[in-house]
Motif scaffolding. Structure first.
Motif, mmCIF file in Angstrom:
data_model
loop_
_atom_site.group_PDB
_atom_site.id
_atom_site.type_symbol
_atom_site.label_atom_id
_atom_site.label_comp_id
_atom_site.label_asym_id
_atom_site.label_seq_id
_atom_site.Cartn_x
_atom_site.Cartn_y
_atom_site.Cartn_z
ATOM 1 N N UNK A 1 0.854 -1.196 0.000
ATOM 2 C CA UNK A 1 0.000 0.000 0.000
ATOM 3 C C UNK A 1 0.893 1.250 0.000
ATOM 4 N N UNK A 2 0.810 2.035 -1.042
ATOM 5 C CA UNK A 2 1.645 3.222 -1.149
ATOM 6 C C UNK A 2 0.972 4.412 -0.477
ATOM 7 N N UNK A 3 1.742 5.120 0.363
ATOM 8 C CA UNK A 3 1.172 6.256 1.098
ATOM 9 C C UNK A 3 1.739 7.593 0.652
ATOM 10 N N UNK A 4 2.471 7.600 -0.461
ATOM 11 C CA UNK A 4 2.961 8.849 -1.025
ATOM 12 C C UNK A 4 4.186 9.422 -0.353
ATOM 13 N N UNK A 5 4.773 8.699 0.603
ATOM 14 C CA UNK A 5 5.932 9.244 1.314
ATOM 15 C C UNK A 5 7.254 8.919 0.631
ATOM 16 N N UNK A 6 7.265 7.891 -0.203
ATOM 17 C CA UNK A 6 8.495 7.466 -0.880
ATOM 18 C C UNK A 6 8.345 7.676 -2.381
ATOM 19 N N UNK A 7 9.354 8.274 -2.986
ATOM 20 C CA UNK A 7 9.308 8.535 -4.425
ATOM 21 C C UNK A 7 9.673 7.290 -5.215
ATOM 22 N N UNK A 8 8.878 6.990 -6.230
ATOM 23 C CA UNK A 8 9.235 6.018 -7.251
ATOM 24 C C UNK A 8 9.789 6.800 -8.443
ATOM 25 N N UNK A 23 8.112 10.309 -8.801
ATOM 26 C CA UNK A 23 6.657 10.272 -8.643
ATOM 27 C C UNK A 23 6.322 9.777 -7.230
ATOM 28 N N UNK A 24 5.359 10.409 -6.602
ATOM 29 C CA UNK A 24 4.826 9.911 -5.341
ATOM 30 C C UNK A 24 3.354 9.547 -5.543
ATOM 31 N N UNK A 25 2.980 8.359 -5.133
ATOM 32 C CA UNK A 25 1.622 7.857 -5.327
ATOM 33 C C UNK A 25 1.015 7.495 -3.977
ATOM 34 N N UNK A 26 -0.165 8.019 -3.717
ATOM 35 C CA UNK A 26 -0.959 7.612 -2.556
ATOM 36 C C UNK A 26 -2.126 6.777 -3.076
ATOM 37 N N UNK A 27 -2.188 5.531 -2.685
ATOM 38 C CA UNK A 27 -3.257 4.661 -3.152
ATOM 39 C C UNK A 27 -4.592 5.063 -2.546
ATOM 40 N N UNK A 28 -5.643 4.851 -3.311
ATOM 41 C CA UNK A 28 -6.987 5.161 -2.863
ATOM 42 C C UNK A 28 -7.973 4.827 -3.953
ATOM 43 N N UNK A 29 -9.206 5.206 -3.753
ATOM 44 C CA UNK A 29 -10.266 4.890 -4.701
ATOM 45 C C UNK A 29 -10.751 6.155 -5.406
ATOM 46 N N UNK A 30 -11.722 5.955 -6.294
ATOM 47 C CA UNK A 30 -12.270 7.079 -7.036
ATOM 48 C C UNK A 30 -11.355 7.532 -8.154
ATOM 49 N N UNK A 31 -11.802 8.512 -8.955
ATOM 50 C CA UNK A 31 -10.940 9.022 -10.022
ATOM 51 C C UNK A 31 -9.613 9.520 -9.441
#
Length: 264
Positions: A1-8, A23-31
């Motif tokens: 589960x990515x929480x946006x704290x670590x850059x890919x 890139x930082x990605x925070x996983x979640x739902x919706x658009x």
């Protein structure tokens, strides 16, 4: 589960123009919500972090990144152009937000967001869910730079290919190149109607010294009336980073997708 704290990192471009984009990605739902920052800004900026905090609370997927030559990404800023940064954005969208994203474009990011939406429309893909544009600087290389440069600055650019401009947002000067100006001309959007196929909400400060509110009126004139909203903040500056400004931004983002474009 990515929480946006670590850059890919993703690799964009070929040959001498190949660069690693952070890139930082925070996983979640919706658009998925995607942040496109401004000229010389990065994904750690106040508004980007505020949207990230909102996304964590709302359970929304949020993607933010640094353009080539910005922040944590590789690449040479002075070698990049609007087309370079658009390619960065398209690669990030393809990798992390391929379906109906909400694009938030701040200043130059507003231009990049509109270009990305236009490319999707031209290729027959699904349009974004919506665009939230903060002091959008569409066509700024021509309308807000070249047209305002005094003759001696234009002469320097034409002779040397670069002019060093002192920046209000960074300690070192910005290297403005003739390649940036010429590429901007190839990417202009305000020379005719601009239908991006999705709702657009513009947030614009009327005390903005960098992108005047009259520029937002030009954009408004070229967008379809249906689904387009302009919010003017009478005492707002270019950054629009005060608590009340961020509250307006988050409300606009949260509202994207709540109403279809065809709603009356």
């Amino acid at each position: 589960m990515r929480d946006g704290t670590v850059a890919d990192f993703i690799t964009v471009g070929d040959g001498a123009m190949q660069r690693r984009i952070a890139v930082r990605v925070r996983d979640g739902s919706g658009p998925p919500v995607v942040w496109l920052g401004g000229f010389r800004s990065d994904m750690g900026a106040t508004k980007a972090r505020a949207v990230d905090a909102w996304a964590a609370t709302a359970g929304r997927r949020f993607v933010r990144f640094d353009y080539s030559g910005h922040g944590e990404s590789g690449g040479d800023f002075s070698a990049a152009t609007i087309s370079t940064w658009l390619a960065d954005a398209q690669a990030v969208l393809a990798a992390h937000a391929p379906e109906a994203p909400v694009l938030i474009g701040s200043s130059m990011g507003g231009w990049i967001a509109c270009l990305a939406a236009r490319v999707l429309a031209e290729r027959g893909g699904a349009p974004p869910t919506g665009l939230v544009l903060i002091a959008p600087a569409l066509d700024f290389t021509e309308d807000l730079m070249w047209d305002r440069f005094p003759p001696e600055v234009r002469a320097t650019l034409e002779r040397d290919g670069v002019w060093l401009r002192q920046s209000a947002y960074a300690p070192e000067p910005d290297g403005i190149t003739m390649a940036l100006i010429e590429d901007g001309r190839r990417n202009r959007l305000l020379t005719g109607p601009l239908d991006l196929g999705c709702p657009v909400h513009i947030l614009q400060g009327m005390q903005d010294p960098d992108v005047p509110h009259t520029h937002a009126f030009r954009i408004l004139d070229r967008l379809p009336a249906a689904g387009t909203v302009l919010t003017l903040i009478a005492d707002g500056d270019h950054r629009l980073s005060r608590p009340q400004d961020i509250a307006r931004l988050l409300s606009a983002v949260a509202g994207m997708g709540a109403c279809p474009l065809s709603a009356g």
